[in-house]
Design a protein around this motif. Structure first.
Motif, PDB file in Angstrom:
ATOM      1  N   MET A   1       0.840  -1.178   0.000  1.00 17.51           N
ATOM      2  CA  MET A   1       0.000   0.000   0.000  1.00 17.51           C
ATOM      3  C   MET A   1       0.884   1.240   0.000  1.00 17.51           C
ATOM      4  O   MET A   1       1.842   1.332   0.750  1.00 17.51           O
ATOM      5  CB  MET A   1      -0.898  -0.009   1.242  1.00 17.51           C
ATOM      6  CG  MET A   1      -1.646   1.278   1.426  1.00 17.51           C
ATOM      7  SD  MET A   1      -2.558   1.381   2.951  1.00 17.51           S
ATOM      8  CE  MET A   1      -3.990   0.475   2.484  1.00 17.51           C
ATOM      9  N   VAL A   2       0.510   2.200  -0.814  1.00 18.30           N
ATOM     10  CA  VAL A   2       1.267   3.451  -0.910  1.00 18.30           C
ATOM     11  C   VAL A   2       0.729   4.425   0.129  1.00 18.30           C
ATOM     12  O   VAL A   2      -0.475   4.536   0.333  1.00 18.30           O
ATOM     13  CB  VAL A   2       1.160   4.053  -2.323  1.00 18.30           C
ATOM     14  CG1 VAL A   2       1.845   5.404  -2.399  1.00 18.30           C
ATOM     15  CG2 VAL A   2       1.770   3.104  -3.342  1.00 18.30           C
ATOM     16  N   THR A   3       1.640   5.134   0.772  1.00 16.22           N
ATOM     17  CA  THR A   3       1.255   6.154   1.743  1.00 16.22           C
ATOM     18  C   THR A   3       2.028   7.443   1.450  1.00 16.22           C
ATOM     19  O   THR A   3       3.141   7.400   0.931  1.00 16.22           O
ATOM     20  CB  THR A   3       1.511   5.666   3.181  1.00 16.22           C
ATOM     21  OG1 THR A   3       1.043   6.635   4.089  1.00 16.22           O
ATOM     22  CG2 THR A   3       2.967   5.417   3.432  1.00 16.22           C
ATOM     23  N   ILE A   4       1.400   8.562   1.753  1.00 14.11           N
ATOM     24  CA  ILE A   4       2.044   9.868   1.602  1.00 14.11           C
ATOM     25  C   ILE A   4       2.363  10.344   3.004  1.00 14.11           C
ATOM     26  O   ILE A   4       1.473  10.505   3.834  1.00 14.11           O
ATOM     27  CB  ILE A   4       1.122  10.858   0.876  1.00 14.11           C
ATOM     28  CG1 ILE A   4       0.786  10.327  -0.515  1.00 14.11           C
ATOM     29  CG2 ILE A   4       1.780  12.223   0.778  1.00 14.11           C
ATOM     30  CD1 ILE A   4      -0.268  11.122  -1.233  1.00 14.11           C
ATOM     31  N   ARG A   5       3.651  10.537   3.282  1.00 14.95           N
ATOM     32  CA  ARG A   5       4.079  10.891   4.633  1.00 14.95           C
ATOM     33  C   ARG A   5       5.327  11.753   4.594  1.00 14.95           C
ATOM     34  O   ARG A   5       5.868  12.041   3.537  1.00 14.95           O
ATOM     35  CB  ARG A   5       4.326   9.619   5.442  1.00 14.95           C
ATOM     36  CG  ARG A   5       5.465   8.781   4.918  1.00 14.95           C
ATOM     37  CD  ARG A   5       5.604   7.523   5.714  1.00 14.95           C
ATOM     38  NE  ARG A   5       6.746   6.756   5.234  1.00 14.95           N
ATOM     39  CZ  ARG A   5       6.849   5.457   5.381  1.00 14.95           C
ATOM     40  NH1 ARG A   5       5.909   4.775   5.990  1.00 14.95           N
ATOM     41  NH2 ARG A   5       7.904   4.828   4.923  1.00 14.95           N
ATOM     42  N   LEU A   6       5.788  12.154   5.779  1.00 17.60           N
ATOM     43  CA  LEU A   6       6.982  12.981   5.900  1.00 17.60           C
ATOM     44  C   LEU A   6       8.215  12.102   6.081  1.00 17.60           C
ATOM     45  O   LEU A   6       8.177  11.123   6.827  1.00 17.60           O
ATOM     46  CB  LEU A   6       6.856  13.919   7.099  1.00 17.60           C
ATOM     47  CG  LEU A   6       5.720  14.924   7.049  1.00 17.60           C
ATOM     48  CD1 LEU A   6       5.638  15.683   8.365  1.00 17.60           C
ATOM     49  CD2 LEU A   6       5.881  15.883   5.901  1.00 17.60           C
ATOM     50  N   ALA A   7       9.299  12.459   5.398  1.00 16.81           N
ATOM     51  CA  ALA A   7      10.594  11.803   5.575  1.00 16.81           C
ATOM     52  C   ALA A   7      11.534  12.851   6.143  1.00 16.81           C
ATOM     53  O   ALA A   7      11.730  13.919   5.553  1.00 16.81           O
ATOM     54  CB  ALA A   7      11.122  11.266   4.251  1.00 16.81           C
ATOM     55  N   ARG A   8      12.120  12.584   7.287  1.00 18.78           N
ATOM     56  CA  ARG A   8      12.948  13.580   7.959  1.00 18.78           C
ATOM     57  C   ARG A   8      14.324  13.709   7.309  1.00 18.78           C
ATOM     58  O   ARG A   8      14.955  12.732   6.925  1.00 18.78           O
ATOM     59  CB  ARG A   8      13.123  13.228   9.427  1.00 18.78           C
ATOM     60  CG  ARG A   8      13.858  14.344  10.144  1.00 18.78           C
ATOM     61  CD  ARG A   8      14.053  14.091  11.596  1.00 18.78           C
ATOM     62  NE  ARG A   8      15.070  14.999  12.086  1.00 18.78           N
ATOM     63  CZ  ARG A   8      14.919  15.745  13.145  1.00 18.78           C
ATOM     64  NH1 ARG A   8      13.837  15.679  13.857  1.00 18.78           N
ATOM     65  NH2 ARG A   8      15.881  16.562  13.528  1.00 18.78           N
ATOM     66  N   ALA A   9      14.764  14.949   7.242  1.00 17.98           N
ATOM     67  CA  ALA A   9      16.113  15.279   6.770  1.00 17.98           C
ATOM     68  C   ALA A   9      16.593  16.411   7.668  1.00 17.98           C
ATOM     69  O   ALA A   9      15.924  16.757   8.634  1.00 17.98           O
ATOM     70  CB  ALA A   9      16.072  15.700   5.303  1.00 17.98           C
ATOM     71  N   GLY A  10      17.723  16.981   7.368  1.00 18.72           N
ATOM     72  CA  GLY A  10      18.218  18.094   8.169  1.00 18.72           C
ATOM     73  C   GLY A  10      19.119  17.634   9.296  1.00 18.72           C
ATOM     74  O   GLY A  10      19.283  16.451   9.553  1.00 18.72           O
ATOM     75  N   ALA A  11      19.690  18.585   9.973  1.00 21.46           N
ATOM     76  CA  ALA A  11      20.649  18.314  11.045  1.00 21.46           C
ATOM     77  C   ALA A  11      19.929  18.072  12.372  1.00 21.46           C
ATOM     78  O   ALA A  11      18.722  18.273  12.491  1.00 21.46           O
ATOM     79  CB  ALA A  11      21.601  19.495  11.187  1.00 21.46           C
ATOM     80  N   LYS A  12      20.713  17.673  13.355  1.00 23.47           N
ATOM     81  CA  LYS A  12      20.176  17.477  14.689  1.00 23.47           C
ATOM     82  C   LYS A  12      19.625  18.801  15.216  1.00 23.47           C
ATOM     83  O   LYS A  12      20.256  19.848  15.076  1.00 23.47           O
ATOM     84  CB  LYS A  12      21.290  16.956  15.604  1.00 23.47           C
ATOM     85  CG  LYS A  12      20.829  16.626  17.012  1.00 23.47           C
ATOM     86  CD  LYS A  12      21.898  15.896  17.793  1.00 23.47           C
ATOM     87  CE  LYS A  12      23.014  16.842  18.183  1.00 23.47           C
ATOM     88  NZ  LYS A  12      23.951  16.237  19.136  1.00 23.47           N
ATOM     89  N   LYS A  13      18.449  18.763  15.809  1.00 20.58           N
ATOM     90  CA  LYS A  13      17.770  19.940  16.365  1.00 20.58           C
ATOM     91  C   LYS A  13      17.305  20.936  15.297  1.00 20.58           C
ATOM     92  O   LYS A  13      16.847  22.017  15.618  1.00 20.58           O
ATOM     93  CB  LYS A  13      18.648  20.680  17.381  1.00 20.58           C
ATOM     94  CG  LYS A  13      19.186  19.817  18.487  1.00 20.58           C
ATOM     95  CD  LYS A  13      18.198  19.688  19.584  1.00 20.58           C
ATOM     96  CE  LYS A  13      18.889  18.957  20.737  1.00 20.58           C
ATOM     97  NZ  LYS A  13      17.982  18.675  21.810  1.00 20.58           N
ATOM     98  N   ARG A  14      17.459  20.616  14.020  1.00 22.82           N
ATOM     99  CA  ARG A  14      16.994  21.469  12.917  1.00 22.82           C
ATOM    100  C   ARG A  14      16.235  20.610  11.913  1.00 22.82           C
ATOM    101  O   ARG A  14      16.757  20.288  10.839  1.00 22.82           O
ATOM    102  CB  ARG A  14      18.164  22.158  12.225  1.00 22.82           C
ATOM    103  CG  ARG A  14      18.932  23.060  13.127  1.00 22.82           C
ATOM    104  CD  ARG A  14      19.157  24.464  12.688  1.00 22.82           C
ATOM    105  NE  ARG A  14      18.907  24.743  11.303  1.00 22.82           N
ATOM    106  CZ  ARG A  14      18.193  25.788  10.924  1.00 22.82           C
ATOM    107  NH1 ARG A  14      17.663  26.604  11.793  1.00 22.82           N
ATOM    108  NH2 ARG A  14      18.008  26.022   9.651  1.00 22.82           N
ATOM    109  N   PRO A  15      15.016  20.228  12.229  1.00 24.80           N
ATOM    110  CA  PRO A  15      14.289  19.312  11.353  1.00 24.80           C
ATOM    111  C   PRO A  15      13.899  19.939  10.022  1.00 24.80           C
ATOM    112  O   PRO A  15      13.648  21.137   9.926  1.00 24.80           O
ATOM    113  CB  PRO A  15      13.043  18.968  12.170  1.00 24.80           C
ATOM    114  CG  PRO A  15      12.854  20.138  13.053  1.00 24.80           C
ATOM    115  CD  PRO A  15      14.236  20.632  13.383  1.00 24.80           C
TER     116      PRO A  15
END
Length: 89
Positions: A1-15
């Motif tokens: 099943m396909v889902t649309i969601r957030l994938a985290r990137a960025g540095a620590k404490k700076r999402p």
């Protein structure tokens, strides 16, 4: 099943989050099918907080993709004048 969601990137404490269409079984930051935009919760000044291609989100939903709670909220908060995300594959 396909889902649309957030994938985290960025540095620590700076999402920084990419809005992606992915297989539900894939890890949060793993492989994705298509990048649909981004969300920067710590945007300041002239930086854009949300860039989202709503047409692509609606297209994925018409194909049966499920939307996460946070992305559903972000889609409803997108003003009409937000430009479509220039997505590089």
């Amino acid at each position: 099943m396909v889902t649309i969601r957030l994938a985290r990137a960025g540095a620590k404490k700076r999402p920084f989050y990419h809005v992606v269409a992915t297989e539900k079984r894939n890890p949060r930051d793993g492989r994705f099918i298509e990048r649909l935009g981004y969300y920067n919760p710590s945007a300041r000044g002239q930086e854009q907080k949300l860039v989202l291609d709503v047409a692509k989100v609606r297209d994925w939903q018409s194909k049966g993709a499920q939307v996460s709670e946070r992305v559903a909220y972000l889609v409803t908060t997108v003003p009409a004048e937000v430009p479509a995300a220039p997505v590089a594959a």
